[in-house]
Design a protein around this motif. Structure first.
Motif, PDB file in Angstrom:
ATOM      1  N   ALA A   1      -0.158   6.876   5.478  1.00  0.00           N
ATOM      2  CA  ALA A   1      -1.257   5.898   5.401  1.00  0.00           C
ATOM      3  C   ALA A   1      -0.885   4.671   4.580  1.00  0.00           C
ATOM      4  CB  ALA A   1      -2.538   6.538   4.861  1.00  0.00           C
ATOM      5  N   GLY A   2       0.405   4.465   4.324  1.00  0.00           N
ATOM      6  CA  GLY A   2       0.860   3.308   3.543  1.00  0.00           C
ATOM      7  C   GLY A   2       1.591   2.302   4.407  1.00  0.00           C
ATOM      8  N   GLU A   3       2.159   1.289   3.749  1.00  0.00           N
ATOM      9  CA  GLU A   3       2.868   0.208   4.434  1.00  0.00           C
ATOM     10  C   GLU A   3       4.370   0.416   4.400  1.00  0.00           C
ATOM     11  OE1 GLU A   3       1.398  -4.214   4.036  1.00  0.00           O
ATOM     12  OE2 GLU A   3       1.147  -3.186   2.115  1.00  0.00           O
TER      13      GLU A   3
ATOM     14  N   SER B   1       0.853  -1.186   0.000  1.00  0.00           N
ATOM     15  CA  SER B   1       0.000   0.000   0.000  1.00  0.00           C
ATOM     16  C   SER B   1       0.889   1.237   0.000  1.00  0.00           C
ATOM     17  CB  SER B   1      -0.899   0.028   1.238  1.00  0.00           C
ATOM     18  OG  SER B   1      -1.538   1.285   1.321  1.00  0.00           O
TER      19      SER B   1
ATOM     20  N   GLY C   1      -0.405   4.168   0.324  1.00  0.00           N
ATOM     21  CA  GLY C   1      -1.156   5.177   1.049  1.00  0.00           C
ATOM     22  C   GLY C   1      -1.634   6.306   0.158  1.00  0.00           C
ATOM     23  N   ILE C   2      -1.358   7.551   0.580  1.00  0.00           N
ATOM     24  CA  ILE C   2      -1.836   8.708  -0.171  1.00  0.00           C
ATOM     25  C   ILE C   2      -1.104   8.896  -1.502  1.00  0.00           C
ATOM     26  CG2 ILE C   2      -2.593   9.890   1.923  1.00  0.00           C
ATOM     27  CD1 ILE C   2      -0.166  11.773   1.574  1.00  0.00           C
TER      28      ILE C   2
END
Length: 193
Positions: A144-146, A110, A112-113
């Motif tokens: 907001a990611g991995e 991910s 995220g943004i």
């Protein structure tokens, strides 16, 4: 074997030298690759070139004479499409009853943004070092990611849970997934953190 790009395979020492073999394929070119944007968890299709790459992977498998006892694929369309095309081209299932099994642990990282954003523009905005740190550092992640470490552990758990039992039985496994899963998985298989 580990698929290093979309048309060639390179041998990789099997962790713990089990009698079976595992083959890994990264999906073919996706519409987000073509547009130079982060897809991550966005579910995008293959391009025409990506479908050609998947067919080439199938031809490569057929030339090697490989037959698979088990197949695992990410739930994402680009990976599923690559898997379907490569298997149709290679006819490499030992039995037509073998299911292609979806596993979410081998889904792409991910971002995220950053998902849906242009790579070059992000690199300019963050600077090269900031961009690389945020994407490839084991302890950094896009907002907001991995983190890569999170992908490393989920990919390692997938491998131990799903692939290793087949390898111990001397079976051959195909895994079709994504770049940011294959890179940490290659580290894991090489006994690197």
């Amino acid at each position: 074997m580990i698929k290093t790009n979309n048309s060639t395979s390179v041998p990789v020492k099997q962790k713990d030298d089990y009698p079976g073999r595992a083959y890994f394929i990264r999906h073919g070119e996706s519409t987000s690759n073509e547009r130079n944007i982060f897809a991550g968890v966005l579910d995008v299709d293959l391009t025409a070139f990506g479908r050609l790459q998947a067919r080439r992977a199938g031809v490569d498998i057929k030339k090697k004479g490989v037959k698979f006892d088990a197949v695992y694929v990410s739930h994402m369309r680009r990976a599923r499409q690559t898997c379907e095309i490569a298997l149709a081209e290679s006819q490499a299932l030992k039995s037509p009853d073998i299911p292609v099994q979806i596993d979410h642990r081998i889904s792409e990282k991910s971002f995220g943004i950053f998902a849906g954003r242009n790579l070059n523009l992000l690199r300019l905005a963050l600077g090269y070092e900031g961009f690389e740190e945020m994407l490839h550092s084991h302890n950094e992640a896009p907002p907001a990611g991995e983190k890569i470490s999170q992908v490393y552990y989920r990919a390692a758990h997938f491998y131990e849970d799903k692939v290793v039992p087949h390898l111990k039985r001397g079976e051959t496994v195909l895994v079709v997934c994504h770049q940011y899963v294959l890179e940490p998985l290659a580290l894991y298989l090489s006994d690197l953190p």
